[in-house]
Write an enzyme that holds these catalytic residues in place. Structure first.
Site, short mmCIF file in Angstrom:
data_model
loop_
_atom_site.label_atom_id
_atom_site.label_comp_id
_atom_site.label_asym_id
_atom_site.label_seq_id
_atom_site.Cartn_x
_atom_site.Cartn_y
_atom_site.Cartn_z
CD1 TRP A 325 0.02 -6.47 -2.21
CD2 TRP A 325 -1.47 -5.91 -3.76
NE1 TRP A 325 -0.45 -5.21 -1.91
CE2 TRP A 325 -1.37 -4.84 -2.85
CE3 TRP A 325 -2.35 -5.78 -4.84
CZ2 TRP A 325 -2.10 -3.67 -2.97
CZ3 TRP A 325 -3.09 -4.63 -4.96
CH2 TRP A 325 -2.96 -3.57 -4.03
CG HIS A 326 -4.47 -7.68 -7.35
ND1 HIS A 326 -3.16 -7.58 -7.72
CD2 HIS A 326 -5.08 -6.55 -7.79
CE1 HIS A 326 -2.99 -6.45 -8.38
NE2 HIS A 326 -4.13 -5.80 -8.42
N GLY A 327 -5.32 -10.75 -3.90
CA GLY A 327 -6.28 -11.49 -3.09
C GLY A 327 -5.99 -12.98 -3.05
CG PHE A 483 -7.56 -5.81 -4.50
CD1 PHE A 483 -8.15 -7.05 -4.53
CD2 PHE A 483 -7.70 -4.98 -5.58
CE1 PHE A 483 -8.88 -7.46 -5.64
CE2 PHE A 483 -8.41 -5.37 -6.69
CZ PHE A 483 -9.01 -6.61 -6.73
#
Lengths: 483, 303
Positions: A325-327, A483
Site C-alpha cells: 500500500w505504501h508504494g 503514498f
C-alpha cells in the site's frame, strides 16, 4: 495547497466564515459547500485527477444503491466486485503498473529470457491510496450489511472528498463519517478551541520537527555510501522523527480542521513512541490504516480465530499488503515483512497483548524498564523505516552493512554545510515531553494547561507559534502524499 | 460562536499588532525601500541610474553624485536582475542620460533564478516576478518569507541607510583591517580561483547576448552607458582566471563605441585596505573616497 501554507490558512478562514455564518441554517448547502471546497482544495494540486475522485464516487454510490436493492447474494457480490475492480484498478494502474512491469521483466531476465514490455510515464494522483480505501469501506460495509447506503449523492461525494482528510487520511469509515454529513452540525466553543489547539500542535510537529529532520535525513540517505554506521543510524532516527512529525502532524491538522467544521475524525496516532513493544506500537501508529487492514483483510482471512500458524500467515499477509500500500518498491514490501516478523515473534512468545493500556498511567515518569522497552521499540521501528526510506534494496544492504560494522562506534559526522542540529535535538525533546504529558488525551495539547490562567496558556501557545515561525524548516510536502 | 470569536480575537490581537509593527519596520528599513522611493519621487529628474550587485552598491553613494542619481544595485544581485529592473524603469525615466552597469568579475557569469532569496523584495518593491511560477503567498510579506532572518534583522542589525538606499552604517562590526584571514592565508589565491571556477561560459554567453541588446537599446535612446568595475584590493586584482579574461574580451568589444564608457577602476585604491570591507567590496569610507572619483568621471561625459 499544503496545510502548512498561508494559502491554506486563508482558504480555511474564508471557508469557515461562509460555512458557519452564511450557510449554518441549511445542512444541504453546507454539504454542497464542503464538496465544492474539497474539489477546489484537491484541484489546487492537479485538476485532471478530480475526474478519478468523481469516477470512484459515482461508481461506489451506484454500487451501494444496487447492492441494497438486491437480496440476491450473487448479484450483490457482482456489484461489490465492480467496486473493487474500479477502485483497486485505478490504484493498481496509477501506483503499481510500472512496478509490476519492471519486476516481471527483471524476473524473466534473471533466467536469461528477454521480455520486451515498456513502462509508462505515470503521475501518481495525490491521496489516491487514501480515498480509494475510504470508498471501499463504504461498499464492503454495505455488502456486509453493516451499513445502509445513502441515497443523497451530495452527502456521499462530500464524504469521499472531505478536504481535511482527503489527501493523507485519517482513512475514515463510512459508518463513522457519513452519518455526520446527514445530521445537523453545531459549533461549540470547546470543539472549536480544541480544534485550533490540535492544528497548532500538528503544525509544530510538521513544520518544526519533520521539516528540520528531513534536512538531515535527506542528506544522510543521499550520501549513505560515504557515511559511517553511526551517522547512518542517526539518519534512521532522524527519519523516524520526520515520519512521525510529518504524518501525525498532518493527522492533527486534519482532525483539528474537521473539528472546526463540526466533524469528529478518528484518531490516527496515539503516542506510538511510548509503546513498549512492536505490537503496541502498531496499535498506535497510523491507526486508521491498520484498523482498515484488520477489519477488511485480517478478519476476512479468519483473523485470530484460526490455528496458530494461520494467524502468523494472516499477520504476514496484512503487513505485506500494508507495505505494498505504501508504494511500488521492494523496500516497502520488505519493510512490511520486517514488521510482520517482529509481530510474529511476539505472537509466538505470547507477548503481543502484553501492553494495551497507557504507559505509567498514574505516574509522572516511566520506570526504567518501561523506558528501555520504549527505546528498544523506537529503535526497532527506526531500523524498519531505514528500509522504507532507502531508494532500493541495494542501498538497504549497503546501509546495514555499514551500521553493523566497526564504523558504528565512530563519532557521527554531518556535512558542515548543514545547520547545527543542537536546537533540533532540544525541540525533539520538547515535543516528546509535551506528548508525554498529554499521553492520556486524544492529542498532546487537548488538556495541556487548560486549567491554568489564560495568560499562561496563551503564553505557551505563543511560544509554540514562535517555534513554528522561527525554527520552521524549509517548506516540504507531506511525506505521506507520495503514498 | 460568540465566545469562540471573542477568545480568538484576544489571542490573535497581540500577534497581529506585533506582525504589523514588525512588517512596517522591516519594509521601511532596507535599501530597496529607499531606492524605490527615490525613483518614485524623482522620476522626472533622475539623470543617472546605477545597476549592479554588492560591488556597486557598496562603492557608490548616489546621494553624493552631482547629477540626480538613483541606485538599484543590491547585495547578492546579478546582471539578469539588472536587466529586469532596466526593462521595468527605462520607460518611466524621461530625463535619464546615463546608466551604469556592473562589470566586476562574476558580473557576467552570474544569474539569480527563481530560488533567489531576494525575489520577494524584487516583487514587493519593484513589482517584478522573478519566480518561475506564481509568487508564493507568504512571499508577499517580509516577515513570512523568512521569519528567522527578518527577526534577527529586527533584533540585531544596526544597518542604517541614507535616503538613496546607500548603507551609511554597517550592520556588523566587520571592517577590513589588513589582518583578514583570507588575505594572510597562503591559500588566498587558490580560494579565489576556486570561487571563480563555479562560473560558466553558458551563462556568460546568455548574459552578454542580452547585455548587447540592452546597450544597443540605451544607445538608441541616446543614453550613455558606463561599464564600471569599482575598486578592489591588489591581492584580488593580481589573480588571473579565465572568467576575467572573458570579461575583458567582452569589454574590448565596446572600446571604440561612442557613448559607451569602460571604467575599470579596480586598481584605483588597491593598496588602501582601510577603504575595504573585504577583498573586493568597499566599506563606507571607501564609498566616500570612490564616489567623488566616479562623480568627476561622470562630469567628463555629461553634455
Amino acid at each position: 495547497m499544503l496545510f502548512n501554507s498561508l494559502e491554506f490558512a486563508v482558504f480555511l478562514s474564508i471557508f469557515f466564515s461562509i460555512y458557519w455564518f452564511v450557510l449554518n441554517k441549511n445542512l444541504t448547502y453546507q454539504n454542497i459547500f464542503i464538496l465544492i471546497g474539497s474539489y477546489f482544495f484537491y484541484g489546487c494540486w492537479d485538476v485532471r485527477f478530480l475526474s478519478l475522485i468523481l469516477l470512484s464516487t459515482c461508481v461506489d454510490f451506484l454500487v451501494g444503491l444496487k447492492m441494497d436493492a438486491s437480496s440476491n447474494d450473487t448479484i450483490r457480490k457482482r456489484w461489490l466486485w465492480l467496486s473493487l475492480a474500479v477502485n483497486l484498478g485505478l490504484l493498481g494502474f496509477f501506483k503499481y503498473y510500472n512496478f509490476f512491469i519492471e519486476s516481471f521483466v527483471d524476473f524473466f531476465s534473471y533466467f536469461g529470457i528477454s521480455v520486451n514490455l515498456s513502462t509508462l510515464s505515470i503521475i501518481l494522483p495525490v491521496g489516491i491510496s487514501f480515498y480509494t480505501f475510504q470508498t471501499l469501506s463504504y461498499t464492503i460495509d454495505i455488502y456486509r450489511k453493516k451499513l445502509k447506503p445513502t441515497n443523497n449523492f451530495i452527502n456521499f461525494a462530500a464524504y469521499v472528498s472531505f478536504f481535511p482528510q482527503l489527501v493523507a487520511g485519517p482513512i475514515e469509515r463510512a459508518t463513522h463519517l457519513l452519518p455526520q454529513f446527514q445530521k445537523e452540525r453545531r459549533f461549540t466553543y470547546e470543539q472549536g478551541a480544541d480544534g485550533l489547539r490540535q492544528i497548532l500542535w500538528g503544525l509544530f510537529t510538521k513544520v518544526v520537527i519533520a521539516d528540520n529532520c528531513a534536512v538531515y535525513a535527506n542528506y544522510i540517505f543521499e550520501n549513505s555510501t560515504d557515511l559511517s554506521g553511526s551517522t547512518l543510524l542517526i539518519g534512521g532516527l532522524f527519519f523516524t522523527f520526520q515520519a512521525y512529525g510529518d504524518f501525525s502532524g498532518y493527522s492533527d491538522i486534519a482532525i483539528g480542521t474537521a473539528r472546526l467544521l463540526g466533524f469528529n475524525l478518528r484518531e490516527n496516532f496515539n503516542y506510538p513512541f511510548f509503546a513498549r513493544n512492536t505490537a503496541e506500537f502498531w496499535r498506535r501508529w497510523h491507526i486508521s490504516l491498520m484498523s482498515w487492514f484488520r477489519d477488511y483483510v485480517y478478519i476476512s482471512l479468519g483473523g485470530n480465530r484460526v490455528v496458530h500458524l494461520k494467524i502468523l500467515r494472516n499477520i504476514t499477509i496484512v503487513f505485506f499488503v500494508s507495505g505494498l500500500w505504501h508504494g511500488a518498491n521492494w523496500t516497502f514490501i520488505n519493510w512490511g515483512l520486517y514488521n510482520a516478523l517482529l509481530i510474529c515473534l511476539l505472537i509466538i512468545r505470547g507477548k503481543h497483548r502484553d501492553y494495551v493500556g497507557i504507559v505509567a498511567k498514574d505516574r509522572l515518569f516511566p520506570s526504567l524498564l518501561d523506558l528501555l522497552k520504549m527505546l528498544r521499540t523506537v529503535l526497532l521501528f527506526a531500523i524498519g523505516l531505514t528500509i522504507l526510506r532507502s531508494e532500493n534494496m541495494v542501498q538497504v544492504v549497503q546501509i546495514f552493512d555499514a551500521i553493523f560494522s566497526a564504523s558504528l562506534f565512530e563519532l557521527p559526522s554531518l556535512n558542515k554545510q548543514l545547520p547545527t542540529a543542537r536546537p533540533l535535538f532540544i525541540l525533539i525533546i520538547f515535543m516528546l515531553v509535551i506528548d508525554w504529558i498529554g499521553r492520556r488525551e486524544k492529542h498532546a495539547l487537548a488538556n495541556f494547561a487548560v486549567h491554568q490562567p489564560r495568560i499562561f496558556r496563551y503564553l505557551f501557545y505563543y511560544i509554540i507559534l514562535f517555534f513554528i515561525a522561527y525554527y520552521g524548516g524549509q517548506q516540504q510536502e507531506f511525506f505521506y502524499f507520495q503514498f | 460562536m460568540k465566545q469562540f470569536f471573542k477568545q480568538f480575537r484576544i489571542f490573535i490581537a497581540p500577534i497581529i499588532v506585533c506582525f504589523t509593527l514588525g512588517e512596517y519596520h522591516l519594509r521601511t528599513n532596507n535599501s530597496l525601500y529607499y531606492q524605490e522611493k527615490v525613483i518614485r519621487e524623482y522620476k522626472t529628474d533622475i539623470e543617472c541610474l546605477i545597476f549592479g550587485a554588492s560591488h556597486n552598491w557598496r562603492a557608490i553613494n548616489p546621494k553624493k553624485l552631482s547629477i540626480k542619481s538613483a541606485s538599484l544595485a543590491q547585495a547578492g544581485s546579478a546582471i539578469n536582475i539588472d536587466f529586469l529592473l532596466f526593462d521595468k524603469y527605462i520607460d518611466q525615466l524621461p530625463n535619464l542620460k546615463t546608466v551604469i552597469f556592473p562589470t566586476s568579475v562574476h558580473s557576467l557569469e552570474d544569474e539569480r533564478d527563481s530560488n533567489w532569496n531576494k525575489n520577494h523584495l524584487l516583487n514587493i518593491y519593484h513589482g517584478i516576478n522573478n519566480y518561475e511560477d506564481r509568487i508564493p503567498f507568504n512571499h508577499y510579506f517580509l516577515s513570512t518569507t523568512n521569519f528567522k532572518n527578518y527577526l534577527q534583522k529586527i533584533l540585531y542589525t544596526t544597518q542604517e541607510f541614507n535616503s538613496h538606499g546607500f548603507m551609511k552604517r554597517e550592520g556588523t562590526t566587520l571592517q577590513f583591517d589588513g589582518n583578514n584571514k583570507l588575505l594572510l592565508s597562503p591559500k588566498a589565491e587558490s580560494k579565489i580561483k576556486n570561487h571563480e571556477r563555479r562560473n560558466n561560459k553558458k551563462l556568460f554567453l546568455k548574459n552578454t547576448t542580452k547585455f548587447d541588446q540592452i546597450i544597443q537599446e540605451c544607445l538608441n535612446r541616446n543614453i550613455k552607458v558606463v561599464l564600471l568595475s569599482p575598486p578592489k584590493l591588489a591581492i584580488f586584482n593580481n589573480i588571473k582566471t579565465p572568467i576575467r579574461e572573458r570579461r575583458d574580451d567582452f569589454l574590448n568589444r565596446y572600446l571604440n563605441i561612442p557613448n559607451v564608457f569602460i571604467w575599470n577602476e579596480e586598481r584605483t585604491f588597491e593598496n588602501r585596505p582601510d577603504l575595504f570591507f573585504d577583498l573586493n567590496h568597499m566599506n563606507t569610507a571607501g564609498a566616500d573616497a570612490f564616489t567623488p572619483v566616479l562623480d568627476s568621471l561622470l562630469n567628463t561625459i555629461i553634455d
